[in-house]
Design a protein around this motif. Sequence first.
Motif, mmCIF file in Angstrom:
data_model
loop_
_atom_site.group_PDB
_atom_site.id
_atom_site.type_symbol
_atom_site.label_atom_id
_atom_site.label_comp_id
_atom_site.label_asym_id
_atom_site.label_seq_id
_atom_site.Cartn_x
_atom_site.Cartn_y
_atom_site.Cartn_z
ATOM 1 N N THR A 38 1.680 -7.499 7.990
ATOM 2 C CA THR A 38 2.921 -7.984 7.376
ATOM 3 C C THR A 38 3.066 -7.464 5.953
ATOM 4 O O THR A 38 4.137 -6.988 5.551
ATOM 5 N N VAL A 39 1.984 -7.529 5.173
ATOM 6 C CA VAL A 39 2.047 -7.072 3.786
ATOM 7 C C VAL A 39 2.249 -5.562 3.714
ATOM 8 O O VAL A 39 3.052 -5.063 2.910
ATOM 9 N N VAL A 40 1.531 -4.814 4.546
ATOM 10 C CA VAL A 40 1.680 -3.355 4.550
ATOM 11 C C VAL A 40 3.118 -2.969 4.867
ATOM 12 O O VAL A 40 3.716 -2.107 4.202
ATOM 13 N N ARG A 41 3.689 -3.615 5.872
ATOM 14 C CA ARG A 41 5.045 -3.276 6.301
ATOM 15 C C ARG A 41 6.093 -3.744 5.291
ATOM 16 O O ARG A 41 6.997 -2.981 4.924
ATOM 17 N N ARG A 42 5.983 -4.987 4.833
ATOM 18 C CA ARG A 42 7.018 -5.548 3.963
ATOM 19 C C ARG A 42 7.025 -4.920 2.580
ATOM 20 O O ARG A 42 8.087 -4.693 1.992
ATOM 21 N N PHE A 43 5.835 -4.622 2.042
ATOM 22 C CA PHE A 43 5.762 -4.151 0.663
ATOM 23 C C PHE A 43 5.471 -2.655 0.539
ATOM 24 O O PHE A 43 5.399 -2.137 -0.569
ATOM 25 N N GLY A 44 5.293 -1.976 1.650
ATOM 26 C CA GLY A 44 5.088 -0.529 1.605
ATOM 27 C C GLY A 44 3.780 -0.128 0.965
ATOM 28 O O GLY A 44 3.737 0.792 0.144
ATOM 29 N N VAL A 45 2.699 -0.804 1.324
ATOM 30 C CA VAL A 45 1.376 -0.494 0.758
ATOM 31 C C VAL A 45 0.947 0.911 1.179
ATOM 32 O O VAL A 45 1.041 1.275 2.350
ATOM 33 N N ASP A 46 0.489 1.705 0.228
ATOM 34 C CA ASP A 46 0.031 3.074 0.489
ATOM 35 C C ASP A 46 -1.457 3.038 0.827
ATOM 36 O O ASP A 46 -2.307 3.025 -0.061
ATOM 37 N N LEU A 47 -1.768 3.024 2.108
ATOM 38 C CA LEU A 47 -3.170 2.966 2.536
ATOM 39 C C LEU A 47 -3.878 4.303 2.402
ATOM 40 O O LEU A 47 -5.114 4.352 2.440
ATOM 41 N N ASP A 48 -3.137 5.380 2.220
ATOM 42 C CA ASP A 48 -3.774 6.693 2.090
ATOM 43 C C ASP A 48 -4.651 6.786 0.848
ATOM 44 O O ASP A 48 -5.587 7.586 0.802
ATOM 45 N N GLU A 49 -4.364 5.986 -0.172
ATOM 46 C CA GLU A 49 -5.164 6.041 -1.390
ATOM 47 C C GLU A 49 -6.320 5.046 -1.386
ATOM 48 O O GLU A 49 -7.134 5.017 -2.315
ATOM 49 N N ALA A 50 -6.416 4.225 -0.338
ATOM 50 C CA ALA A 50 -7.515 3.259 -0.256
ATOM 51 C C ALA A 50 -8.811 3.963 0.120
ATOM 52 O O ALA A 50 -8.812 4.945 0.875
ATOM 53 N N ALA A 51 -9.919 3.446 -0.408
ATOM 54 C CA ALA A 51 -11.229 4.002 -0.033
ATOM 55 C C ALA A 51 -11.441 3.904 1.465
ATOM 56 O O ALA A 51 -12.046 4.784 2.077
ATOM 57 N N ASP A 52 -10.948 2.829 2.068
ATOM 58 C CA ASP A 52 -10.977 2.664 3.523
ATOM 59 C C ASP A 52 -9.543 2.479 3.993
ATOM 60 O O ASP A 52 -8.962 1.403 3.834
ATOM 61 N N PRO A 53 -8.923 3.514 4.575
ATOM 62 C CA PRO A 53 -7.511 3.432 4.937
ATOM 63 C C PRO A 53 -7.236 2.716 6.259
ATOM 64 O O PRO A 53 -6.072 2.556 6.633
ATOM 65 N N ASP A 54 -8.280 2.267 6.958
ATOM 66 C CA ASP A 54 -8.102 1.615 8.259
ATOM 67 C C ASP A 54 -7.928 0.115 8.062
ATOM 68 O O ASP A 54 -8.891 -0.588 7.742
ATOM 69 N N PRO A 55 -6.723 -0.438 8.263
ATOM 70 C CA PRO A 55 -6.509 -1.870 8.018
ATOM 71 C C PRO A 55 -7.335 -2.765 8.940
ATOM 72 O O PRO A 55 -7.636 -3.909 8.582
ATOM 73 N N ALA A 56 -7.718 -2.253 10.095
ATOM 74 C CA ALA A 56 -8.492 -3.067 11.036
ATOM 75 C C ALA A 56 -9.952 -3.219 10.620
ATOM 76 O O ALA A 56 -10.669 -4.064 11.160
ATOM 77 N N SER A 57 -10.400 -2.429 9.657
ATOM 78 C CA SER A 57 -11.818 -2.439 9.284
ATOM 79 C C SER A 57 -12.177 -3.526 8.285
ATOM 80 O O SER A 57 -13.358 -3.801 8.061
ATOM 81 N N TYR A 58 -11.168 -4.185 7.678
ATOM 82 C CA TYR A 58 -11.450 -5.179 6.648
ATOM 83 C C TYR A 58 -11.861 -6.509 7.273
ATOM 84 O O TYR A 58 -11.273 -6.954 8.264
ATOM 85 N N ALA A 59 -12.861 -7.149 6.689
ATOM 86 C CA ALA A 59 -13.400 -8.387 7.246
ATOM 87 C C ALA A 59 -12.422 -9.546 7.135
ATOM 88 O O ALA A 59 -12.477 -10.490 7.924
ATOM 89 N N SER A 60 -11.533 -9.502 6.159
ATOM 90 C CA SER A 60 -10.564 -10.577 5.943
ATOM 91 C C SER A 60 -9.349 -10.008 5.223
ATOM 92 O O SER A 60 -9.377 -8.877 4.712
ATOM 93 N N PHE A 61 -8.304 -10.825 5.150
ATOM 94 C CA PHE A 61 -7.132 -10.414 4.387
ATOM 95 C C PHE A 61 -7.486 -10.228 2.916
ATOM 96 O O PHE A 61 -7.013 -9.299 2.262
ATOM 97 N N ASN A 62 -8.355 -11.097 2.379
ATOM 98 C CA ASN A 62 -8.754 -10.957 0.984
ATOM 99 C C ASN A 62 -9.490 -9.648 0.737
ATOM 100 O O ASN A 62 -9.297 -8.994 -0.290
ATOM 101 N N ALA A 63 -10.357 -9.263 1.679
ATOM 102 C CA ALA A 63 -11.073 -7.987 1.534
ATOM 103 C C ALA A 63 -10.090 -6.828 1.478
ATOM 104 O O ALA A 63 -10.274 -5.871 0.706
ATOM 105 N N PHE A 64 -9.032 -6.893 2.281
ATOM 106 C CA PHE A 64 -7.992 -5.863 2.241
ATOM 107 C C PHE A 64 -7.242 -5.907 0.913
ATOM 108 O O PHE A 64 -6.990 -4.875 0.286
ATOM 109 N N PHE A 65 -6.910 -7.115 0.466
ATOM 110 C CA PHE A 65 -6.070 -7.245 -0.720
ATOM 111 C C PHE A 65 -6.779 -6.783 -1.985
ATOM 112 O O PHE A 65 -6.142 -6.286 -2.912
ATOM 113 N N THR A 66 -8.082 -6.932 -2.011
ATOM 114 C CA THR A 66 -8.851 -6.522 -3.194
ATOM 115 C C THR A 66 -9.558 -5.191 -2.948
ATOM 116 O O THR A 66 -10.581 -4.900 -3.560
ATOM 117 N N ARG A 67 -8.996 -4.385 -2.078
ATOM 118 C CA ARG A 67 -9.595 -3.113 -1.658
ATOM 119 C C ARG A 67 -9.815 -2.168 -2.837
ATOM 120 O O ARG A 67 -9.066 -2.195 -3.816
#
Length: 282
Positions: A38-67
């Motif tokens: 929801t956050v990626v889609r609604r806010f246009g998060v650029d996952l290409d610049e994340a150290a881990d670009p796979d959203p399914a790999s994060y243990a929790s939403f918080n782990a994704f948010f503080t990536r």
Amino acid sequence: MSLLTALTWALPHRLLSSLARGVAYSESPWVKRRFIDTVVRRFGVDLDEAADPDPASYASFNAFFTRSLKPGARVADPDPRALLMPADGRISQLGPIESDGRIFQAKGQSFTAAELLGDAQAARVFCGGSFATVYLSPRDYHRVHMPWTGVLRETVHVPGRLFSVGPAAVRHVPRLFARNERLVCHFDTDFGPMACVMVGAMLVSGVETVWSGIEIPVYGDAITRKDWRGKGIVLERFAEMARFNYGSTVIVLLPPGAAALAPGLEAESPVRLGQALAYRPG
């Protein structure tokens, strides 16, 4: 004032934030994936610049948010005189701190450095200096870095409400940043004192620092001070300092004569971690 902003006066801020924290730390595959998507889609998060670009790999939403980001995704301004922008986001306001310590929030709204810091004496050194308020939206990188090299002197946990820090609330809630729960981080630098204030907000369920871990929650009812003098905690320019859960705001206070704010910055300017915030003289 919007209906949502008006309603926030009556909402149980800490209860809602505690519930949000439970959701943010949930490791349920369905919960974490739904919120991340929801956050990626609604806010246009650029996952290409994340150290881990796979959203399914994060243990929790918080782990994704503080990536974390890939090496080189953000770089420090090469000018050695430049104090750095502490976070991604946009400028809410910036400019001079008045001689009486007053800081501009929005048209018709202001607060004082003493109110923000929870300490009139600590605020005096910033009167006549400058400030920058940076708002982090849900799409932004949520780690806060050092504008300049500093030695940690003290942290002050100031209890308060947890109003939204979005633009509508900033316009309509008097003394918003001096009302919300916040962590004040005092540093000693080669130009004097520098304060970085991590301001909590509605549904922001935590502030963590690199030197002490979780600082908020536990939510407080009295000002709590921690003296770090003599502990040798030195954070270099551009080093990570702290992180938020969900969107929020960081405010940097500088004393008189420390630096001139970078030209071209103004309210609503989009900014990125590492760009020039201000320049030291000479």
